[in-house]
Write a protein that holds these residues in place. Sequence first.
Motif, mmCIF file in Angstrom:
data_model
loop_
_atom_site.group_PDB
_atom_site.id
_atom_site.type_symbol
_atom_site.label_atom_id
_atom_site.label_comp_id
_atom_site.label_asym_id
_atom_site.label_seq_id
_atom_site.Cartn_x
_atom_site.Cartn_y
_atom_site.Cartn_z
ATOM 1 N N ARG A 23 23.860 23.075 -11.234
ATOM 2 C CA ARG A 23 22.466 23.173 -11.729
ATOM 3 C C ARG A 23 21.784 21.811 -11.719
ATOM 4 O O ARG A 23 20.631 21.664 -11.274
ATOM 5 N N LEU A 24 22.523 20.808 -12.214
ATOM 6 C CA LEU A 24 21.926 19.474 -12.293
ATOM 7 C C LEU A 24 21.688 18.908 -10.896
ATOM 8 O O LEU A 24 20.673 18.257 -10.641
ATOM 9 N N SER A 25 22.624 19.171 -10.049
ATOM 10 C CA SER A 25 22.506 18.647 -8.698
ATOM 11 C C SER A 25 21.181 19.102 -8.093
ATOM 12 O O SER A 25 20.436 18.335 -7.494
ATOM 13 N N GLU A 26 20.865 20.348 -8.310
ATOM 14 C CA GLU A 26 19.648 20.924 -7.776
ATOM 15 C C GLU A 26 18.402 20.352 -8.465
ATOM 16 O O GLU A 26 17.512 19.824 -7.819
ATOM 17 N N SER A 27 18.421 20.413 -9.790
ATOM 18 C CA SER A 27 17.187 20.057 -10.504
ATOM 19 C C SER A 27 16.922 18.549 -10.485
ATOM 20 O O SER A 27 15.761 18.120 -10.339
ATOM 21 N N VAL A 28 17.976 17.751 -10.587
ATOM 22 C CA VAL A 28 17.755 16.299 -10.534
ATOM 23 C C VAL A 28 17.302 15.911 -9.120
ATOM 24 O O VAL A 28 16.380 15.124 -8.939
ATOM 25 N N GLY A 29 17.926 16.523 -8.157
ATOM 26 C CA GLY A 29 17.530 16.259 -6.770
ATOM 27 C C GLY A 29 16.044 16.565 -6.575
ATOM 28 O O GLY A 29 15.319 15.806 -5.927
ATOM 29 N N PHE A 30 15.643 17.673 -7.147
ATOM 30 C CA PHE A 30 14.244 18.083 -7.022
ATOM 31 C C PHE A 30 13.312 17.019 -7.594
ATOM 32 O O PHE A 30 12.309 16.654 -6.995
ATOM 33 N N GLU A 31 13.656 16.496 -8.771
ATOM 34 C CA GLU A 31 12.835 15.468 -9.418
ATOM 35 C C GLU A 31 12.726 14.237 -8.538
ATOM 36 O O GLU A 31 11.658 13.654 -8.379
ATOM 37 N N PHE A 32 13.854 13.822 -7.995
ATOM 38 C CA PHE A 32 13.813 12.600 -7.186
ATOM 39 C C PHE A 32 13.078 12.832 -5.868
ATOM 40 O O PHE A 32 12.335 11.972 -5.400
ATOM 41 N N ASN A 33 13.287 14.020 -5.323
ATOM 42 C CA ASN A 33 12.559 14.309 -4.091
ATOM 43 C C ASN A 33 11.055 14.268 -4.334
ATOM 44 O O ASN A 33 10.297 13.829 -3.482
ATOM 45 N N ALA A 34 10.666 14.709 -5.520
ATOM 46 C CA ALA A 34 9.251 14.744 -5.860
ATOM 47 C C ALA A 34 8.648 13.342 -5.832
ATOM 48 O O ALA A 34 7.462 13.165 -5.537
ATOM 49 N N LEU A 35 9.507 12.339 -6.123
ATOM 50 C CA LEU A 35 9.008 10.965 -6.073
ATOM 51 C C LEU A 35 8.450 10.652 -4.692
ATOM 52 O O LEU A 35 7.465 9.939 -4.544
ATOM 53 N N GLY A 36 9.077 11.226 -3.692
ATOM 54 C CA GLY A 36 8.689 10.943 -2.316
ATOM 55 C C GLY A 36 7.270 11.405 -2.004
ATOM 56 O O GLY A 36 6.628 10.913 -1.093
ATOM 57 N N SER A 37 6.807 12.348 -2.774
ATOM 58 C CA SER A 37 5.466 12.854 -2.477
ATOM 59 C C SER A 37 4.386 11.918 -3.029
ATOM 60 O O SER A 37 3.238 12.015 -2.645
ATOM 61 N N GLY A 38 4.770 11.023 -3.923
ATOM 62 C CA GLY A 38 3.819 10.063 -4.487
ATOM 63 C C GLY A 38 2.868 10.706 -5.440
ATOM 64 O O GLY A 38 2.036 10.065 -6.039
ATOM 65 N N ARG A 39 3.016 12.039 -5.559
ATOM 66 C CA ARG A 39 2.078 12.680 -6.478
ATOM 67 C C ARG A 39 2.808 13.347 -7.633
ATOM 68 O O ARG A 39 2.419 14.368 -8.154
ATOM 69 N N GLY A 40 3.920 12.795 -7.921
ATOM 70 C CA GLY A 40 4.608 13.264 -9.134
ATOM 71 C C GLY A 40 5.616 14.359 -8.865
ATOM 72 O O GLY A 40 5.751 14.822 -7.737
ATOM 73 N N GLY A 41 6.268 14.774 -9.931
ATOM 74 C CA GLY A 41 7.497 15.573 -9.839
ATOM 75 C C GLY A 41 7.355 17.066 -9.984
ATOM 76 O O GLY A 41 6.510 17.691 -9.334
ATOM 77 N N SER A 42 8.130 17.590 -10.870
ATOM 78 C CA SER A 42 8.498 19.006 -10.864
ATOM 79 C C SER A 42 7.383 19.990 -11.172
ATOM 80 O O SER A 42 7.584 21.185 -11.022
ATOM 81 N N GLY A 43 6.282 19.504 -11.647
ATOM 82 C CA GLY A 43 5.200 20.450 -11.963
ATOM 83 C C GLY A 43 4.785 21.224 -10.729
ATOM 84 O O GLY A 43 4.746 20.696 -9.625
ATOM 85 N N ALA A 44 4.498 22.458 -10.936
ATOM 86 C CA ALA A 44 4.069 23.255 -9.788
ATOM 87 C C ALA A 44 2.711 22.751 -9.342
ATOM 88 O O ALA A 44 1.828 22.555 -10.183
ATOM 89 N N PRO A 45 2.554 22.542 -8.035
ATOM 90 C CA PRO A 45 1.290 21.957 -7.547
ATOM 91 C C PRO A 45 0.085 22.805 -7.956
ATOM 92 O O PRO A 45 -0.949 22.269 -8.323
#
Length: 752
Positions: free
Chosen positions: A524-546
């Motif tokens: 679970r953590l692998s997925e959700s933490v990965g998601f947060e960090f990947n969100a950094l790449g977008s420059g527009r923030g993390g896990s919130g639904a766009p």
Amino acid sequence: TTAPSTLPINGHFASIGDHDDPLVYEHGVQVIDEAKQFNPNLSKYLSLEHVSNAGFNYHLISVFGSQSTGKSTLLNHLFGTQFSVMSDQERRQTTKGIWLSKNKMQAQGGDNGSHMAENILVMDVEGTDGRERGEDQDFERKSALFALATSEVLIVNIWEHQVGLYQGANMGLLKTVLEVNLQLFLKDRSTTHRSLLFFVIRDFMGTTPLRNLQRTLLEDLSRIWTSLSKPPGLESSTIHDYFDFAFYGLPHKGYQPDQFVADVRTLGKRFREGKKDPRRDAVLGESLETGIFLPEYHRRIPADGFAHYAEGIWDQIVNNKDLDLPTQQELLAQFRCDEILREVLVAFDEVIIPFEEKQAEGIHSGEPLVLGGLGPAMRSARSKTIQSFETEASRYHKGVYRRKRAELEDKIDTRLKTLFQGQLNAAHRLGVKDFTEAVTAAVSIGQKKSSGYDFAEIVTSETKAAIEKFEKEAHAVLVEGAPWSNYKQELALYQKDLGEVSGQLRRDEMRRLATRVERWVRSRLSESVGFEFNALGSGRGGSGAPESGEKPSEGRIWDRIWKLFVDTVLDAERRFTDRASSLDAGVDEVDVGLWRLRRKSWGVLRARIEEEVMEGNLLLKLRENFEDKFRYDDAGVPRIWRPTDDIEGIYTRARESTLTLIPLLSRFRLAETSAPPPLERWIGHTPSSATPADEEDLPPIGGLDEDDGRGLDEEVRVLSDAKRQDLTVRFKKAADGVYVEAKRSAIGGITQ
Ligand code: GDP
Ligand code: MG
């Protein structure tokens, strides 16, 4: 000292040592030889004659009298024995020492035989007043003592013409008999055994009535008795306290052969077929109907001990020791009880040793063996052994018998107890092994079932089955009456061990559960933490639904990670608790499990974060973050650079914005408090029930585990200063590259 060597009669000579041949004993057995040696083959003789196992059912008669008065002749006629007799031609002494033979005459009574005296043994005692032994009164005394100590009836053989001759050799003999009898009672006052003095008057003419001869003899005897000095306490005793008397007249064998034979036959019948329990007066009377063996005459030496007893008595007599019959009887009892004990143990061994060997094999090979048939074998061996000892040995001295019986019981019970416990031990070990396998098998079947399984239920039913089996096996080897026959303690121990095994199995099961839950947390953590960090790449923030429109702040990345971490673990805790309750886990055990889960989960999170911030990964994310901010406008539309654009301004803003991420990502801090997450509070105290084994595989957490030396600061540090610096430099370089490229493309766009 073998019999026939002195008997050149009927041509039979047995080789020396050939003592098992019944023919050796054709003339009986020489109990005492002329050198006063006791014959060690007496007991063999009694066995060959089938007397040994008669118990008390035998009788002993001795004959006394002057040399060559026809004693042996009389016995041979009465009992069908073959004692050697003087040949009328040679006239020299034949009987030497003391001979013994079993009665060979069959009882001819027409009734059912219950009145017949069985196993009559006759002792032919050498007469000593003859020419050949001269004045040797010593042997006469000794043989009289021996005969009195052993025999019920003493036949006194006497010529009619000697009756009343007070000076006669007979009177000397009678005096000896009465004297040694008193000697016997010195040490043996408690027993009241009596003897019958049976006078056989030879060459009885009939002119003087037997009654008169009888009176004369009794008067003579009383006179002798009076003249004897009596031991203290026996001064006033009379001859009738010790003796009964019987009288019988026999005609001259040579002159009245037919009458002699007829009268001997009548007398013989009286010995062999008389009633068992006649009144004593009747014995004194002339009725030939009466039997002669009264119970009080019997010396109460069991037949199988007679030879040994006789030897002991003779040994005392020949060495001029005071004869102490009670002591002799006790010694005999010890000897015989020991012998009987050994004998019954042979039979016991035959049954028990095979079991002992099998059990030892099992122990030796380390494979415990539950022995089939052990219970019945032990039960029958024990009761048979004790029973046969009782039958044989209880005839002997009671005190000795009881002691030896206790010794025997102790001996066999020690061995049976060992077998019993070995059996319980094997049942215990096999039971525990089977139980472990059964529970494990049931669990693995349960794991494959979609409906799951209830561990506690499995343990309960398998425990019940295991105990039933153990009790059945233990019950089968109980031996009633044996002091060790009880398995309460062993059962308690078994139950305890089953409890321990199921405890261990449950702990294993708990471990497996914990591992499963941890694995779930990791994925679970692998997925959700990965998601947060990947969100950094977008420059527009993390896990919130766009589509929510709200732009999740980069600055709150740790808050989000913490929250999802806490939620995940909470979820996992619920799973753990649910499952643990079906494992019948205790509150403490669940507490420890949850505490371990939290600590391990934190470790999982840390590892996951470390993975994300590995050099290349993070640089890539920063670069993506920067490029996103630099290349896209606020509406998310890619910029086409024109020379008029404030490339430098945009570049600087984007670069600075991304650069703020580096210190942010360096430490796990919550935005609200700008402090590390409340790790200590969240993990909680170490449960007091946690064992060192529970803590062993847990990596230390900085700030929580004092011995670690690292503080909480270090625990939440994601990037070291050096890494941070290096990252900054490399990021800037990369950003610079992007800027130069943008600049070039802007100019290029114009030139085109
Ligand atoms: P033991 O020494 O007392 O055993 O006497 P034996 O039985 O050897 O006999 C001794 C002698 O007496 C033998 O020669 C017999 O024949 C003889 N004898 C046996 N019975 C009688 C008997 O009833 N009367 C007499 N006068 N002689 C007998
Ligand atoms: Mg003789």
